[in-house]
Motif scaffolding. Structure first.
Motif, PDB file in Angstrom:
ATOM      1  N   ALA A 226       3.399  10.317   2.839  1.00 40.90           N
ATOM      2  CA  ALA A 226       4.808  10.061   2.548  1.00 40.90           C
ATOM      3  C   ALA A 226       5.462   9.311   3.705  1.00 40.90           C
ATOM      4  O   ALA A 226       6.230   8.358   3.499  1.00 40.90           O
ATOM      5  N   ARG A 227       5.162   9.724   4.929  1.00 43.66           N
ATOM      6  CA  ARG A 227       5.713   9.047   6.107  1.00 43.66           C
ATOM      7  C   ARG A 227       5.149   7.628   6.234  1.00 43.66           C
ATOM      8  O   ARG A 227       5.853   6.694   6.658  1.00 43.66           O
ATOM      9  N   LEU A 228       3.906   7.452   5.857  1.00 42.14           N
ATOM     10  CA  LEU A 228       3.289   6.123   5.917  1.00 42.14           C
ATOM     11  C   LEU A 228       3.981   5.175   4.947  1.00 42.14           C
ATOM     12  O   LEU A 228       4.239   4.010   5.279  1.00 42.14           O
ATOM     13  N   VAL A 229       4.292   5.670   3.757  1.00 43.95           N
ATOM     14  CA  VAL A 229       5.016   4.861   2.773  1.00 43.95           C
ATOM     15  C   VAL A 229       6.387   4.480   3.324  1.00 43.95           C
ATOM     16  O   VAL A 229       6.817   3.323   3.203  1.00 43.95           O
ATOM     17  N   LEU A 230       7.080   5.430   3.950  1.00 38.86           N
ATOM     18  CA  LEU A 230       8.386   5.137   4.536  1.00 38.86           C
ATOM     19  C   LEU A 230       8.284   4.078   5.630  1.00 38.86           C
ATOM     20  O   LEU A 230       9.153   3.216   5.761  1.00 38.86           O
ATOM     21  N   SER A 231       7.222   4.143   6.407  1.00 34.20           N
ATOM     22  CA  SER A 231       7.053   3.192   7.500  1.00 34.20           C
ATOM     23  C   SER A 231       6.858   1.764   6.998  1.00 34.20           C
ATOM     24  O   SER A 231       7.125   0.804   7.718  1.00 34.20           O
ATOM     25  N   MET A 232       6.402   1.635   5.748  1.00 31.47           N
ATOM     26  CA  MET A 232       6.177   0.305   5.171  1.00 31.47           C
ATOM     27  C   MET A 232       7.470  -0.340   4.704  1.00 31.47           C
ATOM     28  O   MET A 232       7.502  -1.529   4.395  1.00 31.47           O
ATOM     29  N   ARG A 233       8.529   0.462   4.607  1.00 32.83           N
ATOM     30  CA  ARG A 233       9.850  -0.020   4.189  1.00 32.83           C
ATOM     31  C   ARG A 233       9.756  -0.831   2.887  1.00 32.83           C
ATOM     32  O   ARG A 233       9.171  -0.370   1.918  1.00 32.83           O
ATOM     33  N   GLY A 234      10.286  -2.046   2.878  1.00 30.91           N
ATOM     34  CA  GLY A 234      10.273  -2.860   1.665  1.00 30.91           C
ATOM     35  C   GLY A 234       8.882  -3.251   1.215  1.00 30.91           C
ATOM     36  O   GLY A 234       8.683  -3.608   0.050  1.00 30.91           O
ATOM     37  N   GLY A 235       7.928  -3.182   2.120  1.00 29.30           N
ATOM     38  CA  GLY A 235       6.557  -3.551   1.768  1.00 29.30           C
ATOM     39  C   GLY A 235       5.811  -2.461   1.034  1.00 29.30           C
ATOM     40  O   GLY A 235       4.643  -2.644   0.672  1.00 29.30           O
ATOM     41  N   ALA A 236       6.471  -1.318   0.798  1.00 30.08           N
ATOM     42  CA  ALA A 236       5.803  -0.199   0.132  1.00 30.08           C
ATOM     43  C   ALA A 236       5.339  -0.557  -1.264  1.00 30.08           C
ATOM     44  O   ALA A 236       4.400   0.041  -1.788  1.00 30.08           O
ATOM     45  N   ALA A 239       1.736  -1.057  -2.075  1.00 28.67           N
ATOM     46  CA  ALA A 239       0.864   0.089  -2.314  1.00 28.67           C
ATOM     47  C   ALA A 239       0.719   0.398  -3.795  1.00 28.67           C
ATOM     48  O   ALA A 239      -0.058   1.273  -4.176  1.00 28.67           O
ATOM     49  N   LEU A 240       1.459  -0.314  -4.647  1.00 23.84           N
ATOM     50  CA  LEU A 240       1.338  -0.107  -6.084  1.00 23.84           C
ATOM     51  C   LEU A 240       0.249  -0.983  -6.690  1.00 23.84           C
ATOM     52  O   LEU A 240       0.173  -1.141  -7.909  1.00 23.84           O
ATOM     53  N   ASP A 241      -0.584  -1.539  -5.842  1.00 24.00           N
ATOM     54  CA  ASP A 241      -1.815  -2.213  -6.270  1.00 24.00           C
ATOM     55  C   ASP A 241      -2.936  -1.212  -6.018  1.00 24.00           C
ATOM     56  O   ASP A 241      -3.384  -1.033  -4.888  1.00 24.00           O
ATOM     57  N   LEU A 242      -3.381  -0.538  -7.072  1.00 23.93           N
ATOM     58  CA  LEU A 242      -4.322   0.576  -6.935  1.00 23.93           C
ATOM     59  C   LEU A 242      -5.608   0.179  -6.233  1.00 23.93           C
ATOM     60  O   LEU A 242      -6.099   0.907  -5.359  1.00 23.93           O
ATOM     61  N   GLU A 243      -6.172  -0.954  -6.596  1.00 26.76           N
ATOM     62  CA  GLU A 243      -7.437  -1.372  -5.982  1.00 26.76           C
ATOM     63  C   GLU A 243      -7.279  -1.638  -4.500  1.00 26.76           C
ATOM     64  O   GLU A 243      -8.204  -1.409  -3.717  1.00 26.76           O
ATOM     65  N   HIS A 244      -6.115  -2.121  -4.095  1.00 23.98           N
ATOM     66  CA  HIS A 244      -5.877  -2.450  -2.691  1.00 23.98           C
ATOM     67  C   HIS A 244      -5.461  -1.231  -1.879  1.00 23.98           C
ATOM     68  O   HIS A 244      -5.825  -1.097  -0.706  1.00 23.98           O
ATOM     69  N   ALA A 245      -4.716  -0.310  -2.508  1.00 19.92           N
ATOM     70  CA  ALA A 245      -4.143   0.824  -1.772  1.00 19.92           C
ATOM     71  C   ALA A 245      -4.972   2.096  -1.867  1.00 19.92           C
ATOM     72  O   ALA A 245      -4.917   2.939  -0.973  1.00 19.92           O
ATOM     73  N   GLY A 246      -5.714   2.272  -2.956  1.00 20.55           N
ATOM     74  CA  GLY A 246      -6.395   3.540  -3.174  1.00 20.55           C
ATOM     75  C   GLY A 246      -5.449   4.520  -3.855  1.00 20.55           C
ATOM     76  O   GLY A 246      -4.218   4.385  -3.759  1.00 20.55           O
ATOM     77  N   LEU A 247      -5.989   5.516  -4.532  1.00 24.11           N
ATOM     78  CA  LEU A 247      -5.172   6.420  -5.335  1.00 24.11           C
ATOM     79  C   LEU A 247      -4.185   7.234  -4.507  1.00 24.11           C
ATOM     80  O   LEU A 247      -3.039   7.429  -4.909  1.00 24.11           O
ATOM     81  N   ALA A 248      -4.601   7.727  -3.343  1.00 28.02           N
ATOM     82  CA  ALA A 248      -3.727   8.586  -2.533  1.00 28.02           C
ATOM     83  C   ALA A 248      -2.463   7.849  -2.106  1.00 28.02           C
ATOM     84  O   ALA A 248      -1.347   8.365  -2.247  1.00 28.02           O
ATOM     85  N   LEU A 249      -2.621   6.639  -1.603  1.00 30.33           N
ATOM     86  CA  LEU A 249      -1.460   5.860  -1.149  1.00 30.33           C
ATOM     87  C   LEU A 249      -0.667   5.333  -2.344  1.00 30.33           C
ATOM     88  O   LEU A 249       0.572   5.265  -2.292  1.00 30.33           O
ATOM     89  N   PHE A 250      -1.366   4.997  -3.420  1.00 29.12           N
ATOM     90  CA  PHE A 250      -0.712   4.515  -4.642  1.00 29.12           C
ATOM     91  C   PHE A 250       0.273   5.550  -5.182  1.00 29.12           C
ATOM     92  O   PHE A 250       1.440   5.242  -5.458  1.00 29.12           O
TER      93      PHE A 250
END
Length: 334
Positions: A226-236, A239-250
């Protein structure tokens, strides 16, 4: 003003009215699907509780239920060993474990959360097997580890280690007690503290107090992601690209971007929650093509409504916010 000065012709206004009608129909269909999904999710705890009370074939043949049972047993053993340190190296008796598991299985919030984790473990393994999506180190997580920002790189490394522990834990059907979100950690300890399996153990109250003092929600896997997603700000949204992000981050990004609990975001990845997944992706701002690209990895793309893009992201968010499973426990503070 006269009719000759109207800004739209009759045919144009008729087309706009037709478009609005079509959008309303699409919303009605999606709301109906979402309501059915709500009822299915709200039935998880009682159904799972019933299955856990029986040692029939379902515990053997149903991977999710078997994994859920394993996690409950693992949590029970950890608690019993913590409250009886003199016997910490010994296995708790089967009767003690079964008694504590029976008590913990009455905690609907805990069951919902463990079900979500078991579903995540099952989907992670399937995506690895069928699509080659690494269960631990995704390309996006690797990029975050290589970030020029030391804080983000360190956070990504911790998330990587936590994800590795999670995958290993799922293979042995276990879960660290400290991985529970704070609300569920406390309710689990409260249930255990009043359970007959531990009330007779001398000094158990002190042990429970020690467990509470040592608990650190921020060190848990879900909080780290959750904190990692916040750190990405607008770039989060990347992470909605499943193949690129993996299920946990997605799923962590989907939860953060749509203001849903992560458990509900994970539930949306189930093949019977297609309306929830479509609306979640739309609420996060994805267009029709991007939604379809993610959708196809979870289930039959035929279940994706062709007009999902006609729903405005703000409207999709409103529909999700009105959905009952938003109240499912196990939320990670973001």
């Amino acid at each position: 003003l006269g009719l000759n000065h109207a800004p739209y012709s009759g045919s144009t206004m008729g087309k706009l009215a037709m478009d609005r009608t079509e959008t309303t129909i699409v919303e009605a269909i999606l709301k109906d699907d979402l309501a059915r999904g709500d009822r299915a999710l709200l039935s998880v705890a009682p159904v799972v509780s019933h299955l856990l009370d029986n040692s029939g074939p379902a515990l053997v043949t149903d991977a999710i239920i078997a994994c859920l049972r394993g996690m409950l047993e693992d949590i029970a053993v950890q608690i019993l060993q913590a409250v009886d340190p003199q016997n910490a190296q010994k296995n708790a008796s089967a009767l003690q474990v079964d008694t504590l598991v029976e008590g913990l299985s009455d905690n609907a919030g805990l069951l919902d959360h463990l079900y979500a984790l078991a579903l995540e473990g099952t989907l992670t393994a399937r995506l690895d097997r069928q699509l080659g999506i690494d269960p631990v180190l995704s390309p996006l997580l690797q990029e975050l580890i290589a970030s020029d920002h030391a804080a983000i790189a360190e956070l990504a490394m911790k998330a990587l280690a936590a994800q590795s522990r999670f995958v290993q834990g799922q293979r042995r059907m276990g879960l660290g007690l400290g991985e529970l979100p704070a609300e569920l950690f406390l309710s689990t300890l409260n249930s255990a503290q009043n359970n007959t399996a531990v009330t007779a153990i001398e000094g158990s109250d002190v042990a429970f107090e020690t467990l509470r003092k040592r608990y650190d929600e921020g060190a848990g896997r879900l909080a780290l992601f959750a904190r990692l997603v916040l750190s990405m700000r607008g770039g989060a949204v990347a992470a909605l690209d499943l193949e690129h992000a993996g299920l946990a981050l997605f799923t962590s990004a989907l939860a953060g971007l749509t203001r849903q609990s992560r458990d509900v975001a994970m539930f949306s990845c189930h093949e019977r929650q297609t309306a929830r997944l479509a609306l979640s992706l739309r609420a996060a701002g994805l267009d029709q093509v991007a939604i379809k690209n993610q959708f196809v990895m979870f289930g039959p793309v035929e279940r994706l409504h062709a007009a999902i893009a006609e729903i405005a992201p703000e409207r999709a968010q409103e529909m999700l916010s009105a959905s009952h499973p938003a109240a499912i426990p196990g939320k990670v503070a973001m």
